[in-house]
Structures are given as structure tokens and as C-alpha cells.
Design an enzyme around this catalytic site. Structure first.
Site, short mmCIF file in Angstrom:
data_model
loop_
_atom_site.label_atom_id
_atom_site.label_comp_id
_atom_site.label_asym_id
_atom_site.label_seq_id
_atom_site.Cartn_x
_atom_site.Cartn_y
_atom_site.Cartn_z
N PRO A 9 0.79 -1.22 0.00
CA PRO A 9 0.00 0.00 0.00
C PRO A 9 0.83 1.28 0.00
O PRO A 9 1.86 1.36 0.65
CB PRO A 9 -0.83 -0.11 1.29
CG PRO A 9 -0.17 -1.13 2.12
CD PRO A 9 0.56 -2.04 1.19
N ASN A 10 0.35 2.21 -0.80
CA ASN A 10 0.86 3.57 -0.90
C ASN A 10 2.18 3.70 -1.66
O ASN A 10 2.65 4.81 -1.88
CB ASN A 10 0.99 4.23 0.48
CG ASN A 10 -0.36 4.34 1.16
OD1 ASN A 10 -1.32 4.78 0.55
ND2 ASN A 10 -0.44 3.89 2.40
N ARG A 17 3.85 11.38 -1.67
CA ARG A 17 3.72 11.32 -0.21
C ARG A 17 5.07 11.53 0.47
O ARG A 17 6.09 11.06 0.01
CB ARG A 17 3.12 9.99 0.22
CG ARG A 17 4.02 8.80 -0.10
CD ARG A 17 3.39 7.46 0.26
NE ARG A 17 3.31 7.27 1.67
CZ ARG A 17 3.75 6.18 2.30
NH1 ARG A 17 4.28 5.19 1.63
NH2 ARG A 17 3.64 6.07 3.60
N TYR A 22 10.55 9.53 1.63
CA TYR A 22 10.59 8.59 0.51
C TYR A 22 11.21 9.16 -0.76
O TYR A 22 11.35 8.44 -1.75
CB TYR A 22 9.17 8.09 0.21
CG TYR A 22 8.56 7.40 1.40
CD1 TYR A 22 9.02 6.16 1.82
CD2 TYR A 22 7.54 8.00 2.14
CE1 TYR A 22 8.48 5.52 2.93
CE2 TYR A 22 6.99 7.37 3.24
CZ TYR A 22 7.47 6.14 3.63
OH TYR A 22 6.93 5.52 4.73
N ASN A 74 8.10 -5.09 -0.73
CA ASN A 74 8.00 -3.94 0.15
C ASN A 74 6.55 -3.94 0.63
O ASN A 74 5.67 -3.49 -0.08
CB ASN A 74 8.33 -2.64 -0.57
CG ASN A 74 8.31 -1.45 0.36
OD1 ASN A 74 7.65 -1.47 1.40
ND2 ASN A 74 9.02 -0.40 0.00
N ALA A 77 2.96 -0.55 5.07
CA ALA A 77 2.51 -0.61 6.46
C ALA A 77 2.15 -2.02 6.91
O ALA A 77 2.19 -2.31 8.11
CB ALA A 77 1.33 0.32 6.67
N GLU A 99 12.94 -8.59 1.84
CA GLU A 99 12.05 -7.49 2.23
C GLU A 99 12.83 -6.19 2.05
O GLU A 99 13.97 -6.07 2.50
CB GLU A 99 11.62 -7.65 3.69
CG GLU A 99 10.69 -6.55 4.16
CD GLU A 99 10.21 -6.78 5.57
OE1 GLU A 99 9.33 -7.64 5.76
OE2 GLU A 99 10.73 -6.11 6.48
N HIS A 101 12.69 -1.82 2.29
CA HIS A 101 12.05 -0.59 2.75
C HIS A 101 12.89 0.58 2.27
O HIS A 101 14.11 0.57 2.43
CB HIS A 101 11.92 -0.56 4.28
CG HIS A 101 11.04 -1.66 4.78
ND1 HIS A 101 9.67 -1.60 4.69
CD2 HIS A 101 11.34 -2.86 5.33
CE1 HIS A 101 9.16 -2.73 5.17
NE2 HIS A 101 10.17 -3.50 5.56
N ARG A 108 12.65 5.10 12.73
CA ARG A 108 11.40 5.85 12.65
C ARG A 108 10.54 5.61 13.90
O ARG A 108 11.06 5.23 14.94
CB ARG A 108 10.67 5.47 11.36
CG ARG A 108 11.50 5.92 10.14
CD ARG A 108 10.79 5.81 8.85
NE ARG A 108 9.55 6.57 8.84
CZ ARG A 108 8.59 6.38 7.96
NH1 ARG A 108 8.71 5.47 7.02
NH2 ARG A 108 7.48 7.10 8.00
#
Length: 147
Positions: A9-10, A17, A22, A74, A77, A99, A101, A108
Site C-alpha cells: 500500500p501507498n 507522499r 521517501y 516492500n 505498512a 524485504e 524498505h 522511525r
């Protein structure tokens, strides 16, 4: 080598965003970067993106049947709470999984520091920006070359 990259998502909102986290490159720039890497390395790379957890799980399961050799994900969330994604990743033992990111999730918010999906993968890459995808591809290619 046949590689599948799954973005959760996103990720389709890259360049829109939180640019301070990012970056300013958009999703199409990421796709172009991946396509160029695939051409240079002579490997088949498919990219799939969805904002829906079930669609991500379906694509992971399909990867088992379509003989995908390496998977990069990725989870967005979903990283922090999707045991369903963890279970789907854990079930496809015929391929190496990485994975990725874009940001350093360990630096964070507290809730982002935990990945429930990483234990189902062979490697986690975070904090390299979009280049993390290239590092993940290199990891998969190096593994195949050395196996």
C-alpha cells in the site's frame, strides 16, 4: 532468473507522499530503474503493486505456481502487523525472498521498528532509498550464481 517485485500500500504514491522520507522520484521512475536493471542483468522482472492485502497474498501464492525464483517485497505498512502476509511468504519455500524498505524503519516511529514479515524472508534491506530494490536484485542474482 525470474524475479517478482511486490509493492504494498501507498508505494504507488512515491513522489507524492512524504518526500522528505521517501524522496521525490515517482513510482514510474522506480519501475524504469527496475526495468533497466533487469535488462542489464538479463533477468525477467515483474512488478506488482496493490493497496489490498488479499491481492498481495494472492500474487505471492501465484508466484509459487509460475516458477518465480526470487521475490522482493516492500509490504508498506503491512510490514508491522500482517501475519497473513508473513504466512504467505513463509509458505513459498521454493524461492529466496527479500524485504525492502525505502526508509530506515529502525530509525522511525516505534511501531515501524518491528517487522512481522521479515522473519519469513532471507534478507531485509532498509534505508537505501529506491536503490534498495537494486541491492535486493543483486542479492537474488548472487545467490543464484553461487548455488
Amino acid at each position: 532468473m525470474k524475479i517478482l517485485i511486490i509493492n504494498g500500500p501507498n508505494l504507488n504514491f512515491l513522489g507524492i507522499r512524504e518526500k522528505d522520507i521517501y524522496g521525490t522520484k515517482d513510482y514510474n521512475a522506480l519501475l524504469q530503474m527496475i526495468a533497466e536493471k533487469g535488462e542489464r542483468e538479463h533477468c525477467e522482472i515483474e512488478v506488482f503493486q496493490s493497496n489490498h492485502e488479499g491481492a498481495l497474498i494472492d500474487r505471492i501464492q501465484d508466484a509459487y505456481f509460475d516458477k518465480t525464483e526470487g521475490l522482493i517485497i516492500n509490504p508498506g505498512a503491512y510490514t508491522h502487523y500482517s501475519y497473513a502476509l508473513h504466512d504467505a511468504l513463509a509458505s513459498v519455500t521454493t524461492m529466496k525472498k527479500v524485504e525492502v524498505h525505502i526508509s530506515d524503519i529502525t530509525a522511525r516511529e516505534e511501531f515501524r521498528k518491528i517487522s512481522v514479515t521479515a522473519p519469513a524472508c532471507d534478507k531485509q534491506i532498509c534505508g537505501e532509498g529506491l536503490d534498495g530494490y537494486l541491492s535486493a536484485i543483486d542479492f537474488l542474482l548472487n545467490f543464484k550464481e553461487n548455488s
